[in-house]
Design a protein around this motif. Structure first.
Motif, PDB file in Angstrom:
ATOM      1  N   ALA A  87       0.862  -1.180   0.000  1.00  0.00           N
ATOM      2  CA  ALA A  87       0.000   0.000   0.000  1.00  0.00           C
ATOM      3  C   ALA A  87       0.900   1.231   0.000  1.00  0.00           C
ATOM      4  O   ALA A  87       1.887   1.276   0.745  1.00  0.00           O
ATOM      5  CB  ALA A  87      -0.915  -0.008   1.218  1.00  0.00           C
ATOM      6  N   ILE A 151      -6.302  -1.700   5.614  1.00  0.00           N
ATOM      7  CA  ILE A 151      -5.585  -1.486   4.355  1.00  0.00           C
ATOM      8  C   ILE A 151      -4.607  -2.622   4.089  1.00  0.00           C
ATOM      9  O   ILE A 151      -3.934  -3.114   4.999  1.00  0.00           O
ATOM     10  CB  ILE A 151      -4.861  -0.131   4.382  1.00  0.00           C
ATOM     11  CG1 ILE A 151      -5.898   1.002   4.324  1.00  0.00           C
ATOM     12  CG2 ILE A 151      -3.863   0.007   3.235  1.00  0.00           C
ATOM     13  CD1 ILE A 151      -5.308   2.378   4.502  1.00  0.00           C
ATOM     14  N   GLY A 153      -2.013  -4.289   0.540  1.00  0.00           N
ATOM     15  CA  GLY A 153      -1.359  -3.907  -0.695  1.00  0.00           C
ATOM     16  C   GLY A 153      -2.203  -4.164  -1.929  1.00  0.00           C
ATOM     17  O   GLY A 153      -3.182  -4.919  -1.896  1.00  0.00           O
ATOM     18  N   LEU A 232      -5.206  -1.069  -1.423  1.00  0.00           N
ATOM     19  CA  LEU A 232      -4.889   0.325  -1.749  1.00  0.00           C
ATOM     20  C   LEU A 232      -3.703   0.386  -2.694  1.00  0.00           C
ATOM     21  O   LEU A 232      -2.704  -0.299  -2.501  1.00  0.00           O
ATOM     22  CB  LEU A 232      -4.556   1.096  -0.467  1.00  0.00           C
ATOM     23  CG  LEU A 232      -4.370   2.604  -0.610  1.00  0.00           C
ATOM     24  CD1 LEU A 232      -5.709   3.287  -0.870  1.00  0.00           C
ATOM     25  CD2 LEU A 232      -3.719   3.194   0.644  1.00  0.00           C
ATOM     26  N   GLN A 322      -4.805  -2.312  -9.791  1.00  0.00           N
ATOM     27  CA  GLN A 322      -4.518  -3.229  -8.686  1.00  0.00           C
ATOM     28  C   GLN A 322      -5.169  -4.567  -8.998  1.00  0.00           C
ATOM     29  O   GLN A 322      -6.173  -4.638  -9.710  1.00  0.00           O
ATOM     30  CB  GLN A 322      -5.008  -2.677  -7.344  1.00  0.00           C
ATOM     31  CG  GLN A 322      -6.495  -2.404  -7.254  1.00  0.00           C
ATOM     32  CD  GLN A 322      -6.951  -2.067  -5.840  1.00  0.00           C
ATOM     33  OE1 GLN A 322      -7.871  -2.701  -5.320  1.00  0.00           O
ATOM     34  NE2 GLN A 322      -6.330  -1.058  -5.223  1.00  0.00           N
TER      35      GLN A 322
END
Length: 332
Positions: A87, A151, A153, A232, A322
């Motif tokens: 992240a 949160i 990655g 994120l 992502q």
């Protein structure tokens, strides 16, 4: 485990972005990434071993020119493929928005009609559209608080908790705060935005409303804040590289099939109004996130919720992509 990013011709808009990376078995570090997937370790370039992306945002006005200069240099850079992407920032506060895409809310209004409402769909849709237009002109955004611990990655696996009966996706544009902001006007609000990134604000639909005491209303702690429920990144693209945050395409694919595909033009309250509204009550800090809501096309719309093995691919114009895989938690 994580899903690896696929190589692309240009990772994002502009000449550079900020990322948080790590080498195998190494510590995380702040990095300048160029669109051709090359990396500069900012701890070395800026001679600060303790540097983080949030530290860069703490003095964004001074940092930005230095980053521009670094991006323009022909110094040695390493391939992004050598590193793990995390992240991009660890925020202290996460401000989330609900019911902020016009078409999405109209669809919900039409779908959840009263049992005795037998009007044609066109009439109910026109009524909903009028309500949305009036809301945009006269009302305020709907903002609530998320947890930084949710949160994860942009390529990490997302664990679906055993208790989550109806896990769903919600891809969103996220604004990253670059200056302390308190009671800022709509007109000046974008001056406090350092850049933009991508967030997938997962929600367990089964726990949004309390079953034991319905009059309490929504339970965002339970439904949205499981560990890893907010993938994120992959990067923070400086605001100066995004010509108009109100004209970006938000697209989510599930196992290769497009589920969400909408422009941020459809937002009821734009980024400036969101940032300004949040700052009326709270003091926004550098590195904080303002999530701007999710468009139509979530799992409840399609009648298809997340399950073990699903791969979500989320992209926003100019901000990259992502890619996360869902893994069911061991019920034992």
């Amino acid at each position: 485990m994580s899903v690896k990013p696929e190589p692309v011709s240009a990772l994002f808009a502009g000449s550079f972005a900020l990322a948080t990376l790590s080498a195998p078995d190494g510590p995380q570090f702040p990095a300048l990434v160029t669109p051709d997937a090359r990396v500069t370790d900012l701890r070395v370039a800026l001679a600060d071993e303790a540097l983080t992306v949030r530290g860069l945002l703490e003095d964004w006005a001074a940092t930005l020119p230095r980053l521009r200069a670094l991006a323009a240099e022909d110094g040695p850079r390493r391939p992004l493929a050598e590193f793990r992407v995390h992240a991009p920032v660890e925020p202290r506060q996460v401000f989330q928005s609900g019911a902020n895409y016009r078409q999405h809310v109209i669809d919900l209004h039409v779908a959840h009609r009263a049992p005795d409402d037998d009007r044609p769909e066109e009439e109910r849709r026109a009524e909903a559209a009028e309500i949305m237009d009036r809301r945009a002109a006269e009302d305020l955004p709907y903002v609530f608080i998320g947890l930084p611990s949710a949160i994860t990655g942009p390529y990490d696996d997302v664990v679906l908790p055993a208790w989550a009966e109806k896990p769903d996706w919600e891809l969103e544009l996220a604004a990253v705060v670059g200056r302390p902001a308190y009671r800022v006007s709509v007109e000046e609000a974008l001056e406090y935005v350092a850049g933009y990134t991508i967030a997938n604000d997962l929600t367990d639909r089964a726990t949004v409303f309390r079953r034991d005491m319905p009059q309490i209303g929504t339970d965002w702690l339970r439904s949205k804040n499981a560990p890893g429920f907010t993938p994120l990144g992959p990067w923070i693209v400086p605001a100066e590289s995004i010509a108009d945050p109100g004209d970006l395409r938000v697209t989510l694919k599930l196992n290769g099939e497009t589920m969400q595909d909408e422009s941020t033009k459809d937002m009821i309250f734009n980024v400036a109004r969101m940032v300004s509204y949040a700052s009326r009550t709270a003091r926004l800090l550098p590195g904080d996130l303002v999530l701007t809501g999710s468009p139509a096309g979530n799992g409840m719309h399609w009648g298809r919720l997340l399950r073990d093995g699903d791969v979500m691919e989320g992209s926003v114009t100019g901000l990259g992509t992502q890619r996360t895989r869902c893994v069911a938690e061991d019920a034992s």
